[in-house]
Design an enzyme around this catalytic site. Structure first.
Site, PDB file in Angstrom:
ATOM      1  N   ASP A   1      36.901  44.992  32.792  1.00 18.78           N
ATOM      2  CA  ASP A   1      36.737  43.560  32.509  1.00 18.78           C
ATOM      3  C   ASP A   1      37.462  42.726  33.560  1.00 18.78           C
ATOM      4  OD1 ASP A   1      36.110  41.212  30.979  1.00 18.78           O
ATOM      5  OD2 ASP A   1      38.191  41.224  30.270  1.00 18.78           O
TER       6      ASP A   1
ATOM      7  N   ASP B   1      46.553  48.545  39.609  1.00 20.51           N
ATOM      8  CA  ASP B   1      47.223  47.458  40.345  1.00 20.51           C
ATOM      9  C   ASP B   1      47.001  47.607  41.848  1.00 20.51           C
ATOM     10  OD1 ASP B   1      48.762  49.769  40.216  1.00 20.51           O
ATOM     11  OD2 ASP B   1      50.679  48.740  39.975  1.00 20.51           O
TER      12      ASP B   1
ATOM     13  N   LYS C   1      45.499  54.023  35.118  1.00 18.26           N
ATOM     14  CA  LYS C   1      46.925  53.686  35.148  1.00 18.26           C
ATOM     15  C   LYS C   1      47.660  54.918  34.641  1.00 18.26           C
ATOM     16  CE  LYS C   1      50.317  50.710  35.772  1.00 18.26           C
ATOM     17  NZ  LYS C   1      50.731  50.210  37.097  1.00 18.26           N
TER      18      LYS C   1
ATOM     19  N   ASP D   1      35.813  40.558  37.183  1.00 20.19           N
ATOM     20  CA  ASP D   1      35.941  39.120  37.454  1.00 20.19           C
ATOM     21  C   ASP D   1      36.570  38.887  38.827  1.00 20.19           C
ATOM     22  OD1 ASP D   1      34.931  38.473  34.939  1.00 20.19           O
ATOM     23  OD2 ASP D   1      36.393  36.869  34.629  1.00 20.19           O
TER      24      ASP D   1
ATOM     25  N   TYR E   1      39.696  47.789  23.450  1.00 15.67           N
ATOM     26  CA  TYR E   1      38.790  46.837  22.811  1.00 15.67           C
ATOM     27  C   TYR E   1      38.458  47.227  21.371  1.00 15.67           C
ATOM     28  CZ  TYR E   1      37.471  43.808  26.714  1.00 15.67           C
ATOM     29  OH  TYR E   1      37.457  42.865  27.708  1.00 15.67           O
TER      30      TYR E   1
END
Ligand code: IPM
Ligand code: MG
Length: 355
Positions: free
Chosen positions: A244, A220, A188, A248, A137
């Site tokens: 983020d 994942d 990751k 959601d 970000y």
């Protein structure tokens, strides 16, 4: 309680008004010093800047910030710093709001609204702890440019320093001690160097908390497991970008992103409280948005910033009561329930505080 109220754009002002109403009814006007200030598109309209200097000053002077939402479709066309949506990112960065708490819990009344089968989400209570001040970000270099071959290239940089990782992992373990004593760190590490460092630091810090159960997962696989068996998780700590996305996805386990509150804290204890949802421009101004995420964010504020867990719990109980009484905004409506608008839902929560 000195609170900066930054309602912003889209549904932000409507839902924030309900949270303010509930705050007033909970702690009383005499205890509140509320200062409203424009942010996002409202900031551009008022002062030509999505985060006007005056708004920043008000935010810095407050003990806590109640934030609505910022940004509207088409903002992407503007230079980054002038984008209404970027005002929130600037606030997070400048106030060092690094620890973002996104609790994901199931109100029993909404179990039918979940995307998963009832037995998988009944009693669900997990916390996504998202690092909020670094990562891709904010990493440099960034931007769109043209390379030597005349081809356009877009670049962002995934970036974490060791201290940045360390401080959020410590928050995760300390928070887990107040909950069910489990931390899952999501990364990751199999592909990204930044995330290799993340995992190394998480593993090292975990040794300082032998009383807390530690695990890690690749993002994942984590999302897959979260969709299969979400109740096995307690505190899930992850970076800004993965947090983020994961939050959601987790929202849908509870039925609606319109239900989820958040708190973002800085090392010196300053807090910004906002619903996890965005501006929802398609329903803005229609008095149909769900204000419960904003109301529950105000409840988190009383708990985290003002150390009033009883008052915070009172608001949560009032929300549970209105849901049990059948009040529903459009996003959580089910046949047989009582559909109400944004303001009516706020009124219903206020009324339920009294019982
Ligand atoms: C969130 C939002 C923001 C983010 C946007 C509005 C910049 O999606 O808080 O989850 O990406 O962090
Ligand atoms: Mg998001």
């Amino acid at each position: 309680m000195k609170i900066a109220v930054l309602a912003g754009d889209g549904v932000g002002p409507e839902v924030t008004a309900q949270a303010v109403k509930v705050l007033r009814a909970t702690v009383g006007d005499a205890n509140l010093q509320l200062t409203e200030a424009p942010v996002g598109g409202a900031g551009v309209a008022a002062a030509g800047d999505p985060l006007p200097v005056a708004t920043m000053a008000i935010a810095k002077a407050a003990d806590a910030i109640l934030f609505g939402s910022a940004g509207m479709p088409g903002d992407e066309a503007l230079p980054y710093a002038q984008r209404p949506g970027a005002s929130l990112l600037r606030l997070r960065k400048e106030l060092d709001l690094f620890a973002n708490y996104r609790p994901v819990f199931m109100f029993p009344e909404l179990i039918g609204a979940s995307s998963l089968k009832p037995h998988l989400v009944e009693g669900l209570d997990l916390l996504i702890l998202r690092e909020l001040s670094s990562d891709i970000y904010f990493g440099e270099p960034r931007g769109v440019s043209t390379n030597a071959q005349g081809i356009r290239v877009g670049i962002n940089t995934m970036y974490y320093t060791e201290p940045e990782i360390e401080r959020i992992i410590h928050v995760a373990f300390k928070t887990a001690r107040q909950r069910r004593g489990k931390v899952c760190s999501v990364d990751k590490a199999n592909v990204l160097d930044t995330m290799q460092l993340w995992r190394e630091v998480a593993e090292r810090v975990s040794k300082q908390y032998p009383d807390v159960e530690y695990s890690n997962a690749l993002v994942d696989a984590f999302v897959m497991t979260m969709m299969r068996q979400p109740k096995q998780f307690d505190v899930v700590v992850t970076g800004n970008m993965f947090g983020d996305i994961v939050s959601d996805a987790a929202a849908m386990l509870t039925g609606s992103i319109g239900m989820l509150p958040s708190a973002s804290l800085s090392p010196d204890g300053r807090g910004l409280y906002e619903p996890v949802h965005g501006t929802a421009p398609d329903i803005a101004g229609k008095n149909i948005a769900n204000p419960l995420a904003s109301i529950l964010s105000a409840a988190m504020m009383l708990d985290y910033s003002f150390k009033q867990p009883e008052q915070s719990a009172r608001i949560k109980r009032a929300v549970a009561t209105v849901l049990a009484d059948g009040y529903r905004t459009a996003d959580i409506f089910e046949p047989g329930s009582r559909q109400v608008g944004t303001a009516e839902m706020g009124d219903a929560v206020v009324a339920a505080l009294k019982v």
